[in-house]
Design an enzyme around this catalytic site. Sequence first.
Site, PDB file in Angstrom:
ATOM      1  N   GLU A 256      48.970  32.079  99.967  1.00 46.82           N
ATOM      2  CA  GLU A 256      48.712  33.325 100.703  1.00 46.82           C
ATOM      3  C   GLU A 256      49.680  34.468 100.428  1.00 46.82           C
ATOM      4  O   GLU A 256      50.262  35.040 101.365  1.00 46.82           O
ATOM      5  CB  GLU A 256      48.648  33.031 102.220  1.00 46.82           C
ATOM      6  N   GLU A 361      41.878  26.110 102.863  1.00 46.33           N
ATOM      7  CA  GLU A 361      42.235  26.119 104.288  1.00 46.33           C
ATOM      8  C   GLU A 361      41.058  26.645 105.076  1.00 46.33           C
ATOM      9  O   GLU A 361      40.483  27.683 104.730  1.00 46.33           O
ATOM     10  CB  GLU A 361      43.442  27.038 104.579  1.00 46.33           C
TER      11      GLU A 361
END
Length: 469
Positions: A256, A361
């Site tokens: 991320e 995720e």
Amino acid sequence: MLFVPLSLLLLCQLLVADAVQAAQQCRLQLNQKSSLSGGDVPSASTASKSTATTSRSATAVGASATSSSTPFAYGKTPVRGVNLGGWFVLEPWITPSIFQNTGNDAIVDEYTFGAMQDSATALSVLQNHWETWITEDDFVAIAAAGLNHVRIPVGYWSVPLTSSDTNGSTSAAPYTPGAWPYLLKALNWAKQHNVHVILDLHGAPGSQNGFDNSGQRTSSTEWENNSSNRTRTVDTIRYIAENIGGLVDIIELLNEPATFLSSSYPAALRQFWQDGYSAVRSATGTSNQVMIGDGFMGVDSWTDFMTAPSSQGVMMDYHEYQIFSVDELSRSFDDHISFACSSMTDLTNFAKSNIWTVVGEWSTAVTDCTQWLNGRGVGARWDGTWYTPNTPLGSCAGWTGSYSNFSSDYKTFLRKYWEVQVTMGENVQGWMYWTWKAENSDDWSYQKGLEGGWIPQDPTNRLYPNICS
Ligand SMILES: *[C@@H]1O[C@H](CO)[C@@H](O)[C@H](O)[C@H]1NC(C)=O
Ligand SMILES: *[C@@H]1O[C@H](CO)[C@@H](O)[C@H](O)[C@H]1NC(C)=O
Ligand SMILES: *[C@@H]1O[C@H](CO)[C@@H](O)[C@H](O)[C@H]1NC(C)=O
Ligand SMILES: *[C@@H]1O[C@H](CO)[C@@H](O)[C@H](O)[C@H]1NC(C)=O
Ligand SMILES: *[C@@H]1O[C@H](CO)[C@@H](O)[C@H](O)[C@H]1NC(C)=O
């Protein structure tokens, strides 16, 4: 050829038990042995080639440790897995007790955990956590749930670079180093239970996103705009590939990265993906898949990026949550399902014409009610306890905590939401649920989902086979 590496693996396992230097020593052992192994690896004439030779031997070591010595059939068999969140990178909402027990409200992430208490205390709490949060029994349960992968988030501070591995700093301060031997132990459990591994660099020096889950909750991130931090990150990836590339399947270069933080970030990130890729390839040849991420830009921003033939074995990690804004939280159950279906179309098109894609995720949580999900001391958008003006969407009662309080309608939704996202993942190359365990948040826990019955023990089981049509 199989015999020698297996004995080396056992040697490494013994070293794991008692030394932070374990992997380093394993590497040295492998170096010596690889020069004896001759036959099936090209002879090495330069230092960098000899590194590659070593790592190929290391790969053979890893592969020989399980009954299935064949690599995972990416692109054919779907990745089905869970993240081992909150283990080597603390998150206040996953293990609130660790933060509560400090008695200091200013300790909000692993950085402040190290900075604001004495190092012996921090280390002893963390060692106990590394020892107990995930154990071999969890690997047994994960395999028994039909899952074939775990994704293991790791912070750079846990990777024991030496001065021969980097021209930059090797200091991890104020973080608490020491998790590496526990990681090695986990990689061996994974092999023993036939679970494949995505090793995910989740926290980079300076922080790549400012989230507590990068190690440091901060509004002044210094990864993207400090080249020494980025170079150290590449050195960290190289170290991971050289030392444990043979024990993992996929190396994820960085979790991320928040490209929305600055206009120069996307270009810096593109360069980092290339540099990290080269570091892995020069260390382990083509034996590892290399995973990159969309950096919150959407997968379509990565069209034609690192596709074959110039890059091989690159995978895209896409994350999907629908709870981090009031707009998303306002969606009805049906709207959440429809949104997942529309993401599926987009991802499928991307993966078909670009690179393999995994939904690395996602969860079944549909509110942000879990205590400290938005950060220690921060409330929830859902019940209006965060910022003002913030019109509450409702009360948090019954949405998180123990599933003994979940209504049957809610559990029915959790099952549908699990199923639609699994369907989305299997329409591309697979999925990794976030997360296996949480202390006080059953809506996020795969383990509790199995126990409470909204997640099936067989992940191919479908109650809603036509959920998107
Ligand atoms: C450190 O710098 C030297 C000299 O520029 C270079 O040869 C070497 O590859 C560098 N090492 C690392 C790990 O970057
Ligand atoms: C990252 O960069 C910042 C400054 O931009 C620096 O203060 C910090 O020490 C760097 N972090 C590491 C771990 O090198
Ligand atoms: C990097 O950027 C962040 C915000 O984007 C800023 O807070 C920080 O001071 C910058 N650091 C450097 C070294 O420029
Ligand atoms: C970048 O980080 C390094 C330490 O990693 C630090 O020495 C240097 O001053 C930082 N650069 C800037 C521009 O802040
Ligand atoms: C169930 O919900 C009630 C009301 O919010 C709460 O007081 C109680 O602690 C919850 N029970 C469990 C086991 O989470």
